[in-house]
Scaffold this motif. Structure first.
Motif, PDB file in Angstrom:
ATOM      1  N   LYS A 187       2.887  12.378  -8.149  1.00 49.62           N
ATOM      2  CA  LYS A 187       3.488  11.963  -6.628  1.00 49.62           C
ATOM      3  C   LYS A 187       2.485  12.869  -5.788  1.00 49.62           C
ATOM      4  N   ASP A 188       2.202  13.897  -6.071  1.00 47.25           N
ATOM      5  CA  ASP A 188       1.362  14.680  -4.889  1.00 47.25           C
ATOM      6  C   ASP A 188       0.177  14.068  -4.612  1.00 47.25           C
ATOM      7  N   LEU A 189      -0.550  13.539  -5.677  1.00 45.81           N
ATOM      8  CA  LEU A 189      -1.855  13.030  -5.636  1.00 45.81           C
ATOM      9  C   LEU A 189      -1.574  11.620  -4.646  1.00 45.81           C
ATOM     10  N   GLN A 190      -0.440  10.851  -5.088  1.00 43.17           N
ATOM     11  CA  GLN A 190      -0.173   9.648  -4.248  1.00 43.17           C
ATOM     12  C   GLN A 190       0.031   9.919  -2.877  1.00 43.17           C
ATOM     13  N   ARG A 191       0.598  10.807  -2.499  1.00 41.16           N
ATOM     14  CA  ARG A 191       0.788  11.356  -1.067  1.00 41.16           C
ATOM     15  C   ARG A 191      -0.531  11.941  -0.623  1.00 41.16           C
ATOM     16  N   ASP A 192      -1.199  12.640  -1.311  1.00 44.64           N
ATOM     17  CA  ASP A 192      -2.281  13.201  -0.511  1.00 44.64           C
ATOM     18  C   ASP A 192      -3.642  12.076  -0.554  1.00 44.64           C
TER      19      ASP A 192
ATOM     20  N   ARG B  10       0.846  -1.173   0.052  1.00 45.49           N
ATOM     21  CA  ARG B  10       0.180  -0.103  -0.152  1.00 45.49           C
ATOM     22  C   ARG B  10       0.998   1.153  -0.127  1.00 45.49           C
ATOM     23  N   GLY B  11       0.516   2.107  -0.934  1.00 43.45           N
ATOM     24  CA  GLY B  11       1.312   3.474  -1.048  1.00 43.45           C
ATOM     25  C   GLY B  11       2.388   3.659  -1.604  1.00 43.45           C
ATOM     26  N   GLU B  12       3.051   2.469  -2.342  1.00 44.82           N
ATOM     27  CA  GLU B  12       4.279   2.451  -2.880  1.00 44.82           C
ATOM     28  C   GLU B  12       4.113   2.512  -4.194  1.00 44.82           C
TER      29      GLU B  12
ATOM     30  N   TYR C  58       0.727   2.513  -6.933  1.00 46.09           N
ATOM     31  CA  TYR C  58       1.064   2.753  -8.499  1.00 46.09           C
ATOM     32  C   TYR C  58       1.681   1.582  -8.873  1.00 46.09           C
ATOM     33  N   LEU C  59       1.059   0.881  -9.938  1.00 37.76           N
ATOM     34  CA  LEU C  59       2.345   0.161 -10.964  1.00 37.76           C
ATOM     35  C   LEU C  59       2.621   1.152 -12.030  1.00 37.76           C
ATOM     36  N   PHE C  60       3.842   1.259 -12.233  1.00 36.70           N
ATOM     37  CA  PHE C  60       4.430   2.276 -13.153  1.00 36.70           C
ATOM     38  C   PHE C  60       5.183   1.830 -14.322  1.00 36.70           C
ATOM     39  N   ILE C  61       4.617   1.715 -15.435  1.00 35.16           N
ATOM     40  CA  ILE C  61       5.167   0.729 -16.827  1.00 35.16           C
ATOM     41  C   ILE C  61       5.848   1.897 -17.646  1.00 35.16           C
ATOM     42  N   SER C  62       7.334   1.730 -17.681  1.00 33.82           N
ATOM     43  CA  SER C  62       7.912   2.824 -18.365  1.00 33.82           C
ATOM     44  C   SER C  62       9.438   2.159 -18.912  1.00 33.82           C
ATOM     45  N   HIS C  63       9.680   2.607 -20.142  1.00 36.84           N
ATOM     46  CA  HIS C  63      10.751   2.315 -20.880  1.00 36.84           C
ATOM     47  C   HIS C  63      12.248   3.231 -20.262  1.00 36.84           C
ATOM     48  N   ASN C  64      11.909   4.419 -19.891  1.00 41.11           N
ATOM     49  CA  ASN C  64      12.551   5.370 -19.472  1.00 41.11           C
ATOM     50  C   ASN C  64      13.013   5.336 -17.866  1.00 41.11           C
ATOM     51  N   LEU C  65      14.354   4.905 -17.768  1.00 44.49           N
ATOM     52  CA  LEU C  65      14.935   4.658 -16.521  1.00 44.49           C
ATOM     53  C   LEU C  65      15.037   6.054 -15.555  1.00 44.49           C
ATOM     54  N   ALA C  66      15.317   7.282 -16.255  1.00 45.45           N
ATOM     55  CA  ALA C  66      15.216   8.225 -15.634  1.00 45.45           C
ATOM     56  C   ALA C  66      13.924   8.770 -14.898  1.00 45.45           C
ATOM     57  N   VAL C  67      12.976   8.468 -15.669  1.00 51.45           N
ATOM     58  CA  VAL C  67      11.669   8.731 -14.923  1.00 51.45           C
ATOM     59  C   VAL C  67      11.303   7.798 -13.904  1.00 51.45           C
ATOM     60  N   VAL C  68      11.636   6.226 -14.062  1.00 47.46           N
ATOM     61  CA  VAL C  68      11.687   5.492 -13.076  1.00 47.46           C
ATOM     62  C   VAL C  68      12.195   5.700 -11.874  1.00 47.46           C
ATOM     63  N   HIS C  69      13.565   6.391 -12.058  1.00 52.45           N
ATOM     64  CA  HIS C  69      14.104   6.660 -10.858  1.00 52.45           C
ATOM     65  C   HIS C  69      13.617   7.855  -9.979  1.00 52.45           C
ATOM     66  N   HIS C  70      12.820   8.676 -10.744  1.00 48.85           N
ATOM     67  CA  HIS C  70      12.209   9.875 -10.067  1.00 48.85           C
ATOM     68  C   HIS C  70      11.186   9.264  -9.370  1.00 48.85           C
ATOM     69  N   VAL C  71      10.194   8.165  -9.889  1.00 41.81           N
ATOM     70  CA  VAL C  71       8.834   7.884  -9.309  1.00 41.81           C
ATOM     71  C   VAL C  71       8.792   6.660  -8.299  1.00 41.81           C
ATOM     72  N   ALA C  72       9.901   5.861  -8.585  1.00 39.50           N
ATOM     73  CA  ALA C  72       9.659   4.385  -8.007  1.00 39.50           C
ATOM     74  C   ALA C  72      10.264   4.305  -6.891  1.00 39.50           C
ATOM     75  N   ASP C  73       9.578   3.295  -6.145  1.00 44.97           N
ATOM     76  CA  ASP C  73      10.130   2.998  -4.658  1.00 44.97           C
ATOM     77  C   ASP C  73      10.857   1.559  -4.891  1.00 44.97           C
ATOM     78  N   ARG C  74      10.170   0.576  -5.838  1.00 36.15           N
ATOM     79  CA  ARG C  74      10.739  -0.560  -6.241  1.00 36.15           C
ATOM     80  C   ARG C  74      10.954  -0.841  -7.703  1.00 36.15           C
ATOM     81  N   VAL C  75      11.855  -1.571  -8.140  1.00 34.65           N
ATOM     82  CA  VAL C  75      11.788  -1.894  -9.683  1.00 34.65           C
ATOM     83  C   VAL C  75      11.941  -3.157 -10.063  1.00 34.65           C
ATOM     84  N   GLY C  76      10.903  -3.469 -10.899  1.00 36.23           N
ATOM     85  CA  GLY C  76      11.019  -4.969 -11.558  1.00 36.23           C
ATOM     86  C   GLY C  76      11.605  -4.788 -12.717  1.00 36.23           C
ATOM     87  N   VAL C  77      12.387  -5.638 -13.337  1.00 36.93           N
ATOM     88  CA  VAL C  77      12.914  -5.669 -14.683  1.00 36.93           C
ATOM     89  C   VAL C  77      12.171  -6.858 -15.477  1.00 36.93           C
ATOM     90  N   MET C  78      11.912  -6.521 -16.504  1.00 36.24           N
ATOM     91  CA  MET C  78      11.317  -7.769 -17.334  1.00 36.24           C
ATOM     92  C   MET C  78      11.925  -8.153 -18.666  1.00 36.24           C
TER      93      MET C  78
END
Length: 348
Positions: free
Chosen positions: A209-214, A51-53, A219-239
């Motif tokens: 991020k503000d909405l998640q906090r408030d 929850r919350g991550e 979130y499950l966040f799908i991306s190929h942009n690792l810079a974006v992932v570093h900004h938003v993720a708590d944990r990362v799964g590589v497929m």
């Protein structure tokens, strides 16, 4: 399988698989003696989200990220496996519990224009989930739409306009408002900023991020942009080719990647500060998913491949700080590496 070892996860995925039958027509197969052909887009994926991550899924195109996203919200049926939200199976999405479950999980799509009805005004688009899932009066729906538009940084007066009258970033804010209409707990975000300009991406990500906090969102966040992932993720799964090859906390994965494929992905990040970062290019091509290699599907591209890698599919092996599906790591063929120098792209 809970990664926290403590609180019960909100989302639990157990051995999820989705295969697509891409065989030639029956008569053609019979005449040519061809077997059925199955595309294993997702093939035995397990993970949890607390929850919350924010758990991010990354990987090359065709690795199964978006298919996994659609499985989570019930857009595709499972070939096998189970998915639970707070202990309830999502197979109930099409059963009696479907309406109550659908309120708990929503999706934000990649293309905000394609996912919004161009013939509807914004107010109707955002209110549609309220009509489907609540018993709100028209006045209550109007008030809720106004509230949602304010939450995503738009003016309530915008509800009278059509999607084509907005910029790409504004349309994605409308998509977020629609997803939040029925107060879900879990959002599946399928590359929600990849169609936007870089400057607009940051604005939308900060809103999320503000909405998640408030709102306490998960979130499950799908991306190929690792810079974006570093900004938003708590944990990362590589497929890779339908399977997860590594899961770790964000900083652990970026600073101490264990799987050879993860290391290759991180080495490909542009070094915009000109630090002369040594690189290991992502070698070779992704194999044909209709005829994947035996054993570990990454072994044709792996610098540490051994005979065992060609024979046996590795399971997720738990290390001190991560889970890795790699015989080389489990057997100790790969020594610990120094932390990768972080490029300027990831330093913010």
């Amino acid at each position: 399988m809970s990664d926290s070892g403590q609180a019960k996860p909100l989302i639990e995925v157990r051995d999820a698989a989705r295969w697509f039958d891409v065989s030639a027509p029956w008569l053609e197969r019979v005449l040519a003696g061809k077997p059925r052909s199955m595309l294993r887009a997702v093939d035995g994926v397990s993970f949890t989200i607390n929850r919350g991550e924010t758990l991010a899924l990354v990987g090359e195109s065709g690795c199964g990220k978006s298919t996994m996203a659609r499985l989570l919200v019930g857009l595709y049926p499972l070939t096998r496996g189970e998915i639970f939200i707070d202990g309830e199976s999502i197979t109930e999405l099409n059963g009696p519990k479907g309406p109550s479950l659908r309120r708990r999980l929503q999706m934000i799509f990649q293309d905000p224009y394609a996912s919004l009805n161009p013939r509807w005004r914004v107010g109707r688009i955002i209110a549609e989930p309220l009509k489907a899932h609540t018993k709100m009066s028209i006045a209550e729906q109007e008030a809720r739409v106004d509230e949602l538009l304010k939450q995503v940084g738009l003016d309530p007066a915008d509800k009278s306009r059509y999607p084509h009258q907005f910029s790409g970033g504004q349309r994605q804010r409308i998509s977020i408002a629609r997803a939040l209409a029925v107060r879900p707990e879990f959002l599946v975000c399928d590359e929600p900023t990849s169609a936007l300009d870089v400057s607009v991406q940051a604005q939308v990500l900060n809103i999320m991020k503000d909405l998640q906090r408030d709102l306490g969102l998960t979130y499950l966040f799908i991306s190929h942009n690792l810079a974006v992932v570093h900004h938003v993720a708590d944990r990362v799964g590589v497929m890779y080719l339908g399977r997860i090859v590594e899961i770790a906390d964000r900083e652990e994965l970026f600073n101490n990647p264990r799987h050879p494929y993860t290391k290759m992905l991180l080495s490909a990040i542009p070094d915009i500060e000109g630090q002369g970062k040594s690189r290991t290019p992502v070698a070779g091509e992704v194999p044909n998913p209709l005829n994947p290699p035996s054993g570990c599907t990454f072994h044709p591209r792996c610098p540490h491949a051994q005979p065992l890698c060609k024979q046996a599919v590795p399971g997720l092996f738990r290390t001190d700080k991560s889970q890795v599906a790699c015989h080389a790591v489990e057997q100790g063929w790969v020594l610990e590496t120094d932390a990768l120098p972080r490029s300027g792209l990831l330093s913010h």
